[in-house]
Motif scaffolding. Structure first.
Motif, mmCIF file in Angstrom:
data_model
loop_
_atom_site.group_PDB
_atom_site.id
_atom_site.type_symbol
_atom_site.label_atom_id
_atom_site.label_comp_id
_atom_site.label_asym_id
_atom_site.label_seq_id
_atom_site.Cartn_x
_atom_site.Cartn_y
_atom_site.Cartn_z
ATOM 1 N N ILE B 22 -55.762 16.205 32.096
ATOM 2 C CA ILE B 22 -56.710 15.501 32.971
ATOM 3 C C ILE B 22 -56.237 14.085 33.306
ATOM 4 O O ILE B 22 -56.546 13.551 34.363
ATOM 5 C CB ILE B 22 -58.138 15.502 32.354
ATOM 6 N N SER B 23 -55.416 13.498 32.447
ATOM 7 C CA SER B 23 -54.917 12.144 32.700
ATOM 8 C C SER B 23 -53.720 12.143 33.642
ATOM 9 O O SER B 23 -53.545 11.210 34.428
ATOM 10 C CB SER B 23 -54.509 11.471 31.383
ATOM 11 N N THR B 24 -52.863 13.177 33.539
ATOM 12 C CA THR B 24 -51.626 13.171 34.336
ATOM 13 C C THR B 24 -51.749 13.971 35.637
ATOM 14 O O THR B 24 -50.921 13.810 36.524
ATOM 15 C CB THR B 24 -50.449 13.733 33.513
ATOM 16 N N SER B 25 -52.763 14.810 35.744
ATOM 17 C CA SER B 25 -52.910 15.650 36.948
ATOM 18 C C SER B 25 -53.002 14.852 38.253
ATOM 19 O O SER B 25 -52.390 15.252 39.248
ATOM 20 C CB SER B 25 -54.133 16.562 36.813
ATOM 21 N N PRO B 26 -53.721 13.722 38.278
ATOM 22 C CA PRO B 26 -53.793 12.974 39.554
ATOM 23 C C PRO B 26 -52.417 12.506 40.036
ATOM 24 O O PRO B 26 -52.130 12.549 41.237
ATOM 25 C CB PRO B 26 -54.696 11.771 39.204
ATOM 26 N N GLN B 27 -51.560 12.103 39.111
ATOM 27 C CA GLN B 27 -50.196 11.656 39.441
ATOM 28 C C GLN B 27 -49.401 12.809 40.078
ATOM 29 O O GLN B 27 -48.697 12.640 41.068
ATOM 30 C CB GLN B 27 -49.530 11.199 38.134
ATOM 31 N N LEU B 28 -49.585 13.972 39.497
ATOM 32 C CA LEU B 28 -48.892 15.170 39.968
ATOM 33 C C LEU B 28 -49.390 15.570 41.363
ATOM 34 O O LEU B 28 -48.602 15.864 42.265
ATOM 35 C CB LEU B 28 -49.186 16.292 38.967
ATOM 36 N N ARG B 29 -50.701 15.545 41.518
ATOM 37 C CA ARG B 29 -51.321 15.912 42.794
ATOM 38 C C ARG B 29 -50.819 14.999 43.911
ATOM 39 O O ARG B 29 -50.487 15.434 45.009
ATOM 40 C CB ARG B 29 -52.850 15.822 42.665
ATOM 41 N N LYS B 30 -50.713 13.696 43.594
ATOM 42 C CA LYS B 30 -50.253 12.699 44.568
ATOM 43 C C LYS B 30 -48.813 13.001 45.003
ATOM 44 O O LYS B 30 -48.498 12.967 46.193
ATOM 45 C CB LYS B 30 -50.331 11.310 43.914
ATOM 46 N N ALA B 31 -47.964 13.322 44.031
ATOM 47 C CA ALA B 31 -46.553 13.604 44.336
ATOM 48 C C ALA B 31 -46.432 14.859 45.210
ATOM 49 O O ALA B 31 -45.675 14.878 46.185
ATOM 50 C CB ALA B 31 -45.767 13.778 43.039
ATOM 51 N N PHE B 32 -47.178 15.897 44.874
ATOM 52 C CA PHE B 32 -47.124 17.141 45.650
ATOM 53 C C PHE B 32 -47.676 16.938 47.059
ATOM 54 O O PHE B 32 -47.109 17.425 48.031
ATOM 55 C CB PHE B 32 -47.914 18.247 44.955
ATOM 56 N N ASN B 33 -48.782 16.213 47.149
ATOM 57 C CA ASN B 33 -49.384 15.993 48.468
ATOM 58 C C ASN B 33 -48.434 15.239 49.387
ATOM 59 O O ASN B 33 -48.359 15.532 50.585
ATOM 60 C CB ASN B 33 -50.719 15.253 48.332
ATOM 61 N N ALA B 34 -47.696 14.280 48.841
ATOM 62 C CA ALA B 34 -46.731 13.520 49.646
ATOM 63 C C ALA B 34 -45.663 14.468 50.195
ATOM 64 O O ALA B 34 -45.244 14.343 51.355
ATOM 65 C CB ALA B 34 -46.097 12.426 48.793
ATOM 66 N N THR B 35 -45.250 15.432 49.368
ATOM 67 C CA THR B 35 -44.239 16.414 49.792
ATOM 68 C C THR B 35 -44.756 17.268 50.939
ATOM 69 O O THR B 35 -44.057 17.502 51.924
ATOM 70 C CB THR B 35 -43.888 17.332 48.602
ATOM 71 N N ILE B 36 -45.992 17.728 50.806
ATOM 72 C CA ILE B 36 -46.585 18.580 51.846
ATOM 73 C C ILE B 36 -46.702 17.787 53.148
ATOM 74 O O ILE B 36 -46.394 18.288 54.224
ATOM 75 C CB ILE B 36 -47.947 19.136 51.380
ATOM 76 N N GLU B 37 -47.096 16.522 53.023
ATOM 77 C CA GLU B 37 -47.230 15.687 54.231
ATOM 78 C C GLU B 37 -45.871 15.431 54.883
ATOM 79 O O GLU B 37 -45.769 15.260 56.087
ATOM 80 C CB GLU B 37 -47.929 14.372 53.873
ATOM 81 N N ASP B 38 -44.799 15.439 54.072
ATOM 82 C CA ASP B 38 -43.433 15.272 54.606
ATOM 83 C C ASP B 38 -42.937 16.538 55.299
ATOM 84 O O ASP B 38 -41.853 16.546 55.893
ATOM 85 C CB ASP B 38 -42.442 14.943 53.473
ATOM 86 N N GLY B 39 -43.668 17.616 55.172
ATOM 87 C CA GLY B 39 -43.313 18.860 55.856
ATOM 88 C C GLY B 39 -42.390 19.787 55.073
ATOM 89 O O GLY B 39 -41.938 20.804 55.606
ATOM 90 N N LEU B 40 -42.097 19.464 53.812
ATOM 91 C CA LEU B 40 -41.249 20.359 53.015
ATOM 92 C C LEU B 40 -42.076 21.564 52.577
ATOM 93 O O LEU B 40 -43.173 21.416 52.037
ATOM 94 C CB LEU B 40 -40.691 19.623 51.794
#
Lengths: 146, 110
Positions: B22-40
Motif C-alpha cells: 500500500i505504501s509503494t503502489s502509488p509510486q508504481l502506478r505513477k511510473a506505469f501511467n507515464a509509460t502509457i501516456e508516452d504511447g509505449l
C-alpha cells in the motif's frame, strides 16, 4: 505470549506495528513462508480496519491483540467503525469479479490462515494459524477453514 | 521500491526491486501511467527483485492492465518468486495476466 496494541487509523502507523508483531513472532517456530503469509494477513486486516472499518478517521482506533499458545497463533483485529455484512463478501475469483481491482484482502486472509471468523457485527476479525496442523484438525468447528 | 526502466525498441521493461504494498503502489502506478501516456504499448514487468505483494499491489496491476488494454497495449509479467506467484495463483489472477518464467520468454510472446 500475549500482545495488545491500539493505533489511530493512519496507514503510516502500520509498518511499525507490523514490525513489532513480527518481532514478537520470532520466538514461535513458524517457517519463513508461513511468516510471510501471517504478515500479509496482518497487513490486509489492519488496512481493512483503517480504510473500510474506520474510514481513515484518525480519531478512531484499531486494536490488535495477539496470543500465542503451544497450539496456535491467534490474532484479533478490531475497528471502531459501523461494521459490515461479512456474509455478503463477493468472491473475487469468479470471472465477473476478476477484473475488479479491490476486494481481495479478506479472501487472501481466508486462504492463508487456518481459521477466520468475524465478530462484533464485522468490526472484528479473528485469525488463527495452527502451530501443529494435526492438533488443529482435532477442532472441528463451523468456522471458515482452509 | 526501486523501479528501473529500460526501453528496447517498441517495448519497455520495468525491473522492480522491493515490496509492492500500500505504501509503494502509488509510486508504481505513477511510473506505469507515464509509460502509457508516452504511447509505449508493450510493457514487461520483471519481478525478480520483488519479495512481497499485497492486495493493493494486485489492484495496481489490474488497473494498469486495464489501461494498457484500452490503449491497445499488452502487459507481460516475469520472474516471480514462488511466494509472489502464489498470491496471483490463489486469487486466480494468473487467468488475467500473462506470466512468464523469464524475460526472454515474455519478450518472445509479445
Amino acid at each position: 505470549m500475549q500482545f495488545f496494541e491500539k493505533i489511530p487509523s493512519k496507514i503510516d502507523n502500520m509498518p511499525k506495528l507490523i514490525a513489532t508483531l513480527l518481532k514478537k513472532l520470532e520466538v514461535v517456530s513458524f517457517k519463513e513462508d508461513e511468516i510471510l503469509d501471517i504478515r500479509l494477513c496482518l497487513e490486509e486486516a489492519i488496512i481493512n480496519a483503517i480504510k473500510h472499518g474506520n474510514r481513515m478517521n484518525p480519531d478512531l482506533f484499531v486494536e490488535v491483540q495477539m496470543n500465542v499458545s503451544d497450539q496456535e497463533l491467534c490474532i484479533q483485529i478490531r475497528n471502531e467503525g459501523e461494521g459490515f455484512d461479512f456474509k455478503e463478501l463477493p468472491n473475487p475469483t469468479i470471472d465477473k469479479n476478476l477484473t475488479k481491482p479491490s476486494g481481495r484482502g479478506v479472501f487472501l486472509i481466508k486462504k492463508l490462515m487456518d481459521e477466520v471468523e468475524f465478530f462484533d457485527k464485522g468490526r472484528g476479525i479473528k485469525m488463527v494459524k495452527f502451530l501443529n496442523k494435526e492438533a488443529g484438525n482435532e477442532h472441528k468447528t463451523g468456522k471458515t477453514r482452509r | 521500491m526501486n523501479i528501473k526502466q529500460e526501453k528496447q525498441d517498441d517495448k519497455i521493461i520495468f525491473t522492480l526491486d522491493g515490496e509492492i504494498n500500500i505504501s509503494t503502489s502509488p509510486q508504481l502506478r505513477k511510473a506505469f501511467n507515464a509509460t502509457i501516456e508516452d504511447g509505449l504499448k508493450k510493457v514487461l514487468v520483471d519481478f525478480s527483485g520483488v519479495s512481497y505483494i499485497d492486495s493493493s499491489g494486485l489492484a495496481t496491476f489490474i488497473e494498469i492492465l486495464q489501461r494498457l488494454k484500452k490503449a491497445g497495449g499488452r502487459l507481460h509479467l516475469s520472474n516471480m518468486n514462488e511466494k509472489v506467484k502464489n498470491v496471483f495463483e490463489i486469487t486466480k489472477l494468473i487467468k488475467l495476466f500473462n506470466i512468464y518464467d523469464n524475460n526472454q520468454e515474455a519478450i518472445t510472446n509479445f
